[in-house]
Write a protein that holds these residues in place. Structure first.
Motif, short mmCIF file in Angstrom:
data_model
loop_
_atom_site.label_atom_id
_atom_site.label_comp_id
_atom_site.label_asym_id
_atom_site.label_seq_id
_atom_site.Cartn_x
_atom_site.Cartn_y
_atom_site.Cartn_z
N SER A 1 0.83 -1.28 0.18
CA SER A 1 -0.08 0.11 -0.03
C SER A 1 0.99 1.12 -0.18
O SER A 1 2.14 1.14 0.40
CB SER A 1 -0.93 0.14 1.31
N GLY A 2 0.05 2.29 -0.15
CA GLY A 2 0.94 3.67 -0.28
C GLY A 2 0.98 4.24 -1.55
O GLY A 2 0.02 4.22 -2.25
N GLU A 3 1.94 5.10 -1.72
CA GLU A 3 2.04 5.99 -2.98
C GLU A 3 3.07 5.27 -4.03
O GLU A 3 4.16 5.21 -3.84
CB GLU A 3 2.61 7.48 -2.84
N PHE A 4 2.54 4.74 -5.11
CA PHE A 4 3.25 4.07 -6.07
C PHE A 4 2.31 3.86 -7.57
O PHE A 4 1.07 4.32 -7.70
CB PHE A 4 3.69 2.90 -5.83
N VAL A 5 2.91 3.79 -8.55
CA VAL A 5 2.48 3.55 -9.82
C VAL A 5 2.69 2.15 -10.24
O VAL A 5 3.63 1.54 -9.88
CB VAL A 5 3.18 4.41 -10.90
N THR A 6 1.57 1.41 -10.78
CA THR A 6 1.80 0.18 -11.01
C THR A 6 1.68 -0.05 -12.54
O THR A 6 0.73 0.45 -13.32
CB THR A 6 0.41 -0.66 -10.51
N VAL A 7 2.43 -1.00 -13.11
CA VAL A 7 2.29 -1.20 -14.66
C VAL A 7 2.19 -2.91 -14.58
O VAL A 7 2.90 -3.53 -14.16
CB VAL A 7 3.78 -0.84 -15.25
N THR A 8 1.09 -3.05 -15.32
CA THR A 8 0.95 -4.53 -15.69
C THR A 8 1.64 -4.94 -16.97
O THR A 8 1.46 -4.37 -17.90
CB THR A 8 -0.73 -4.83 -15.77
N VAL A 9 2.35 -5.99 -16.46
CA VAL A 9 3.16 -6.76 -17.70
C VAL A 9 2.69 -7.89 -18.28
O VAL A 9 2.60 -8.77 -17.22
CB VAL A 9 4.80 -6.78 -17.22
N LYS A 10 2.14 -8.28 -19.30
CA LYS A 10 1.58 -9.36 -19.85
C LYS A 10 2.60 -10.13 -20.52
O LYS A 10 3.16 -9.47 -21.36
CB LYS A 10 0.32 -8.95 -20.72
N THR A 11 2.84 -11.28 -20.52
CA THR A 11 3.62 -12.13 -21.11
C THR A 11 2.70 -13.32 -21.74
O THR A 11 1.66 -13.59 -21.52
CB THR A 11 4.65 -12.68 -20.33
N GLN A 12 3.60 -14.33 -22.50
CA GLN A 12 3.11 -15.59 -22.90
C GLN A 12 2.54 -16.61 -21.90
O GLN A 12 1.60 -17.21 -22.07
CB GLN A 12 4.00 -16.05 -23.85
N LYS A 13 3.04 -16.18 -20.70
CA LYS A 13 2.72 -17.23 -19.43
C LYS A 13 2.16 -16.21 -18.17
O LYS A 13 2.79 -16.31 -17.29
CB LYS A 13 3.95 -17.93 -18.97
N GLY A 14 1.03 -15.49 -18.53
CA GLY A 14 0.52 -14.88 -17.62
C GLY A 14 0.96 -13.26 -17.49
O GLY A 14 1.56 -12.93 -18.16
N SER A 15 0.47 -12.74 -16.25
CA SER A 15 0.87 -11.40 -16.19
C SER A 15 1.36 -11.24 -14.75
O SER A 15 1.28 -11.82 -13.83
CB SER A 15 -0.20 -10.47 -16.44
N PHE A 16 2.33 -10.01 -14.50
CA PHE A 16 2.71 -9.61 -13.35
C PHE A 16 2.72 -8.27 -13.09
O PHE A 16 2.58 -7.35 -13.95
CB PHE A 16 3.99 -10.17 -12.88
N GLN A 17 3.11 -7.69 -12.12
CA GLN A 17 2.98 -6.04 -11.78
C GLN A 17 4.37 -5.37 -11.57
O GLN A 17 5.08 -6.08 -10.79
CB GLN A 17 2.16 -5.69 -10.63
N LEU A 18 4.85 -4.61 -12.15
CA LEU A 18 5.99 -3.54 -12.00
C LEU A 18 5.52 -2.64 -11.03
O LEU A 18 4.54 -2.03 -11.34
CB LEU A 18 6.53 -3.27 -13.18
N ILE A 19 5.99 -2.47 -9.93
CA ILE A 19 5.70 -1.30 -9.11
C ILE A 19 6.84 -0.21 -8.84
O ILE A 19 7.92 -0.69 -8.69
CB ILE A 19 5.31 -1.96 -7.50
N LEU A 20 6.53 1.03 -9.01
CA LEU A 20 7.30 2.06 -9.06
C LEU A 20 7.04 3.15 -8.26
O LEU A 20 5.74 3.56 -8.11
CB LEU A 20 7.88 2.38 -10.45
#
Length: 297
Positions: free
Chosen positions: A268-287
């Motif tokens: 939680s808190g203040e950050f930006v989330t980038v969803t990264v989709k690949t051939q095997k699902g997705s994950f989140q990059l948090i900055l």
């Protein structure tokens, strides 16, 4: 990477189905030939030289051709020839859509024109994006409606996209989601310190962790053991190391703390989330440019 973005554009407008998109992307991946493979096939480089260039790419943000020229393995003319050959891959998306009967040529051309108009892409800018210029894609498409994110994180996101394509998955697709990460089964984070501090993290599930770890380690990992966890964590560390080199070249000296691997966390808190989709699902990059305002529990 352009094919993924234009493909999702067609999907979001109901012009093709998700199954059809996956079909044409898999087809394009099957016919795509990597730069180094073409160079070896044409007798311009040896396998050892190609491997050396790949290792150099783990240290610096440069294209294969640029490094090969610096090492004296290729001339500028040879690189241009190989690029010209490789660019033919961008035609495969249209060809697959038409061959499989998912779209007609007129429908494809009309959608492509609509796409360029929607993103205000000049012919020159569109050609840059289509030929693989990730910086142009991030600026004009991915962060087009997110000016503040582009200004704060554009360089980092652009490099992350490049490193995903170079080391993990050519079919990477990034989307600014800017949503909270309520729970993450696997979480690796690393703080960049100095005059431009940055909190960076990847939040993933089992499938995404194994996909990143397997491709980074260059072996098929099927269990989340210490090797998989280390490879997953090391990818973020490698990426951030290259980012620090870039920043140093631009006149900003930064450092980074060791990465932290955690399991079953809430963020939680203040950050930006980038969803990264690949051939095997997705994950989140948090900055976040305010590391102290990111809470992990």
């Amino acid at each position: 990477m352009f094919s993924q973005y234009f493909g999702h554009y067609l999907l979001n407008r109901g012009l093709i189905t998700n199954e059809q998109l996956q079909d044409v992307l898999e087809y394009q991946e099957a016919v795509h030939v990597k730069f180094g493979v073409i160079a070896v096939d044409k007798g311009l480089m040896t396998s050892n030289q190609v491997n050396e260039v790949h290792e150099k790419q783990k240290q610096m943000d440069k294209r294969f051709g640029e490094i090969a020229i610096e090492l004296g393995y290729l001339t500028e003319e040879q690189v241009e020839e190989l690029i010209s050959h490789q660019k033919q891959g961008h035609l495969y998306l249209a060809q697959a859509l038409i061959d499989r009967g998912y779209m007609t040529m007129d429908e494809f051309s009309s959608a492509l024109n609509d796409y360029k108009n929607e993103y205000s892409l000049s012919t020159e800018k569109f050609e840059e994006i289509q030929s693989g210029n990730i910086d142009a894609l991030v600026e004009n498409i991915l962060t087009k409606d997110h000016k503040e994110i582009r200004e704060q994180y554009g360089d980092y996101i652009s490099l992350f996209a490049k490193n995903m394509i170079r080391f993990i998955d050519r079919q990477t697709f990034l989307k600014i989601s800017n949503e909270e990460v309520h729970h993450s089964k696997w979480f690796v984070s690393q703080e960049i310190t100095g005059s431009a501090p940055l909190f960076t993290a990847i939040a993933a599930d089992d499938q995404s962790l194994l996909h990143i770890a397997s491709n980074y380690a260059e072996e098929n990992l099927t269990e989340i053991d210490e090797l998989a966890k280390d490879a997953f964590s090391e990818f973020l560390n490698l990426h951030n190391g290259i980012y620090l080199v870039n920043m140093s070249n631009w006149g900003t000296e930064l450092s980074m703390n060791p990465q932290k691997f955690q399991e079953n966390v809430k963020v939680s808190g203040e950050f930006v989330t980038v969803t990264v989709k690949t051939q095997k699902g997705s994950f989140q990059l948090i900055l976040s440019t305010n590391p102290e305002k990111v809470n992990i529990h």
